[in-house]
Design a protein around this motif. Sequence first.
Motif, PDB file in Angstrom:
ATOM      1  N   ALA A 204       0.831  -1.202   0.000  1.00 56.18           N
ATOM      2  CA  ALA A 204       0.000   0.000   0.000  1.00 56.18           C
ATOM      3  C   ALA A 204       0.870   1.259   0.000  1.00 56.18           C
ATOM      4  CB  ALA A 204      -0.927   0.002   1.209  1.00 56.18           C
ATOM      5  N   LEU A 205       2.002   1.205   0.682  1.00 58.61           N
ATOM      6  CA  LEU A 205       2.878   2.375   0.732  1.00 58.61           C
ATOM      7  C   LEU A 205       3.707   2.540  -0.537  1.00 58.61           C
ATOM      8  CD1 LEU A 205       4.124   2.127   4.417  1.00 58.61           C
ATOM      9  CD2 LEU A 205       2.403   3.677   3.481  1.00 58.61           C
ATOM     10  N   LYS A 206       4.110   1.438  -1.163  1.00 59.09           N
ATOM     11  CA  LYS A 206       5.001   1.496  -2.317  1.00 59.09           C
ATOM     12  C   LYS A 206       4.275   1.395  -3.654  1.00 59.09           C
ATOM     13  CE  LYS A 206       9.052  -0.427  -2.091  1.00 59.09           C
ATOM     14  NZ  LYS A 206      10.106  -1.453  -2.004  1.00 59.09           N
ATOM     15  N   GLY A 207       2.972   1.030  -3.639  1.00 59.40           N
ATOM     16  CA  GLY A 207       2.261   0.753  -4.876  1.00 59.40           C
ATOM     17  C   GLY A 207       2.406   1.849  -5.913  1.00 59.40           C
ATOM     18  N   PRO A 208       2.796   1.496  -7.135  1.00 55.86           N
ATOM     19  CA  PRO A 208       3.010   2.543  -8.129  1.00 55.86           C
ATOM     20  C   PRO A 208       1.701   3.181  -8.623  1.00 55.86           C
ATOM     21  CG  PRO A 208       3.400   0.395  -9.091  1.00 55.86           C
ATOM     22  CD  PRO A 208       3.157   0.182  -7.622  1.00 55.86           C
ATOM     23  N   THR A 209       0.613   2.438  -8.600  1.00 53.46           N
ATOM     24  CA  THR A 209      -0.657   3.000  -9.080  1.00 53.46           C
ATOM     25  C   THR A 209      -1.682   3.016  -7.947  1.00 53.46           C
ATOM     26  OG1 THR A 209      -1.590   0.872  -9.766  1.00 53.46           O
ATOM     27  CG2 THR A 209      -0.217   2.035 -11.380  1.00 53.46           C
ATOM     28  N   ALA A 210      -2.730   3.767  -8.172  1.00 52.23           N
ATOM     29  CA  ALA A 210      -3.802   3.847  -7.179  1.00 52.23           C
ATOM     30  C   ALA A 210      -4.526   2.510  -7.046  1.00 52.23           C
ATOM     31  CB  ALA A 210      -4.787   4.936  -7.574  1.00 52.23           C
ATOM     32  N   PHE A 211      -4.589   1.755  -8.127  1.00 49.32           N
ATOM     33  CA  PHE A 211      -5.280   0.468  -8.058  1.00 49.32           C
ATOM     34  C   PHE A 211      -4.479  -0.550  -7.249  1.00 49.32           C
ATOM     35  CE2 PHE A 211      -7.058   2.428 -11.890  1.00 49.32           C
ATOM     36  CZ  PHE A 211      -8.381   2.475 -11.480  1.00 49.32           C
ATOM     37  N   ASP A 212      -3.153  -0.464  -7.299  1.00 46.77           N
ATOM     38  CA  ASP A 212      -2.324  -1.313  -6.426  1.00 46.77           C
ATOM     39  C   ASP A 212      -2.583  -0.979  -4.966  1.00 46.77           C
ATOM     40  OD1 ASP A 212      -1.081  -2.717  -8.456  1.00 46.77           O
ATOM     41  OD2 ASP A 212       0.527  -1.237  -8.651  1.00 46.77           O
ATOM     42  N   ARG A 213      -2.688   0.302  -4.676  1.00 45.66           N
ATOM     43  CA  ARG A 213      -2.956   0.726  -3.296  1.00 45.66           C
ATOM     44  C   ARG A 213      -4.349   0.299  -2.852  1.00 45.66           C
ATOM     45  NH1 ARG A 213       0.238   5.340  -5.128  1.00 45.66           N
ATOM     46  NH2 ARG A 213       2.168   5.283  -3.937  1.00 45.66           N
ATOM     47  N   LEU A 214      -5.322   0.373  -3.755  1.00 44.37           N
ATOM     48  CA  LEU A 214      -6.682  -0.056  -3.430  1.00 44.37           C
ATOM     49  C   LEU A 214      -6.722  -1.557  -3.146  1.00 44.37           C
ATOM     50  CD1 LEU A 214      -9.701   0.665  -3.198  1.00 44.37           C
ATOM     51  CD2 LEU A 214      -9.879   0.102  -5.617  1.00 44.37           C
ATOM     52  N   LEU A 215      -6.045  -2.323  -3.962  1.00 44.04           N
ATOM     53  CA  LEU A 215      -5.992  -3.770  -3.748  1.00 44.04           C
ATOM     54  C   LEU A 215      -5.302  -4.098  -2.431  1.00 44.04           C
ATOM     55  CD1 LEU A 215      -6.620  -6.536  -4.951  1.00 44.04           C
ATOM     56  CD2 LEU A 215      -4.396  -6.461  -6.040  1.00 44.04           C
ATOM     57  N   ALA A 216      -4.244  -3.351  -2.102  1.00 42.71           N
ATOM     58  CA  ALA A 216      -3.553  -3.571  -0.831  1.00 42.71           C
ATOM     59  C   ALA A 216      -4.452  -3.187   0.342  1.00 42.71           C
ATOM     60  CB  ALA A 216      -2.261  -2.767  -0.797  1.00 42.71           C
ATOM     61  N   ALA A 217      -5.210  -2.101   0.201  1.00 44.78           N
ATOM     62  CA  ALA A 217      -6.129  -1.712   1.275  1.00 44.78           C
ATOM     63  C   ALA A 217      -7.208  -2.776   1.478  1.00 44.78           C
ATOM     64  CB  ALA A 217      -6.766  -0.367   0.946  1.00 44.78           C
TER      65      ALA A 217
ATOM     66  N   ILE B  87      -5.580  -5.548   3.333  1.00 45.50           N
ATOM     67  CA  ILE B  87      -5.421  -5.191   4.743  1.00 45.50           C
ATOM     68  C   ILE B  87      -6.735  -5.413   5.488  1.00 45.50           C
ATOM     69  CG2 ILE B  87      -5.058  -3.231   6.308  1.00 45.50           C
ATOM     70  CD1 ILE B  87      -3.025  -2.196   4.213  1.00 45.50           C
ATOM     71  N   GLY B  88      -7.842  -5.018   4.878  1.00 47.30           N
ATOM     72  CA  GLY B  88      -9.149  -5.243   5.502  1.00 47.30           C
ATOM     73  C   GLY B  88      -9.450  -6.716   5.681  1.00 47.30           C
ATOM     74  N   THR B  89      -9.123  -7.515   4.679  1.00 44.38           N
ATOM     75  CA  THR B  89      -9.347  -8.955   4.778  1.00 44.38           C
ATOM     76  C   THR B  89      -8.471  -9.568   5.871  1.00 44.38           C
ATOM     77  OG1 THR B  89      -9.898  -9.024   2.430  1.00 44.38           O
ATOM     78  CG2 THR B  89      -9.334 -11.108   3.471  1.00 44.38           C
ATOM     79  N   SER B  90      -7.240  -9.124   5.964  1.00 44.39           N
ATOM     80  CA  SER B  90      -6.349  -9.626   7.016  1.00 44.39           C
ATOM     81  C   SER B  90      -6.853  -9.234   8.402  1.00 44.39           C
ATOM     82  CB  SER B  90      -4.935  -9.082   6.819  1.00 44.39           C
ATOM     83  OG  SER B  90      -4.407  -9.531   5.596  1.00 44.39           O
ATOM     84  N   ALA B  91      -7.397  -8.030   8.513  1.00 49.30           N
ATOM     85  CA  ALA B  91      -7.946  -7.598   9.804  1.00 49.30           C
ATOM     86  C   ALA B  91      -9.143  -8.463  10.197  1.00 49.30           C
ATOM     87  CB  ALA B  91      -8.350  -6.134   9.736  1.00 49.30           C
ATOM     88  N   ILE B  92      -9.959  -8.832   9.237  1.00 58.06           N
ATOM     89  CA  ILE B  92     -11.104  -9.706   9.511  1.00 58.06           C
ATOM     90  C   ILE B  92     -10.619 -11.081   9.972  1.00 58.06           C
ATOM     91  CG2 ILE B  92     -13.068 -10.888   8.441  1.00 58.06           C
ATOM     92  CD1 ILE B  92     -13.182  -8.385   6.550  1.00 58.06           C
ATOM     93  N   MET B  93      -9.589 -11.583   9.323  1.00 53.29           N
ATOM     94  CA  MET B  93      -9.052 -12.878   9.727  1.00 53.29           C
ATOM     95  C   MET B  93      -8.426 -12.798  11.119  1.00 53.29           C
ATOM     96  SD  MET B  93      -7.673 -14.239   5.998  1.00 53.29           S
ATOM     97  CE  MET B  93      -6.138 -14.653   6.606  1.00 53.29           C
ATOM     98  N   LEU B  94      -7.759 -11.692  11.417  1.00 50.26           N
ATOM     99  CA  LEU B  94      -7.205 -11.518  12.767  1.00 50.26           C
ATOM    100  C   LEU B  94      -8.305 -11.487  13.821  1.00 50.26           C
ATOM    101  CD1 LEU B  94      -4.307  -8.933  12.375  1.00 50.26           C
ATOM    102  CD2 LEU B  94      -4.146 -11.290  13.167  1.00 50.26           C
ATOM    103  N   LEU B  95      -9.399 -10.785  13.525  1.00 56.32           N
ATOM    104  CA  LEU B  95     -10.531 -10.749  14.456  1.00 56.32           C
ATOM    105  C   LEU B  95     -11.077 -12.147  14.711  1.00 56.32           C
ATOM    106  CD1 LEU B  95     -12.623  -7.639  13.395  1.00 56.32           C
ATOM    107  CD2 LEU B  95     -11.791  -8.148  15.668  1.00 56.32           C
ATOM    108  N   ALA B  96     -11.260 -12.912  13.643  1.00 54.13           N
ATOM    109  CA  ALA B  96     -11.808 -14.259  13.795  1.00 54.13           C
ATOM    110  C   ALA B  96     -10.854 -15.164  14.574  1.00 54.13           C
ATOM    111  CB  ALA B  96     -12.103 -14.852  12.427  1.00 54.13           C
TER     112      ALA B  96
END
Length: 96
Positions: free
Chosen positions: A20-33, A36-45
């Motif tokens: 998300a920090l290094k992504g060259p395009t906005a779509f790379d950053r969106l995919l990383a975000a 991150i949300g999916t990983s947070a959901i897995m951490l919660l579970a």
Amino acid sequence: MFSVAILGVLVALTLAVVRALKGPTAFDRLLAANAIGTSAIMLLALFGFMTGRPEFLDIGITYALLNMIGTLAVLKFFRYGALGHAQDPAKEREPE
């Protein structure tokens, strides 16, 4: 067992933050975000099951819905330039 899974998810979360920090395009950053949300959901579970409180899944499901709606809103903003995009009024009217 859950602690090993949490460690693996934390590694994936760290890699997604780097993308998300290094992504060259906005779509790379969106995919990383989104990752991150999916990983947070897995951490919660995983944390909920590790502590014996599976009701954390309800919070995870709510966060998943917010993550999906946020992703769709950002994609709509990239496509139309605004979230309140209205149709062209000339196309809606029929010729008289």
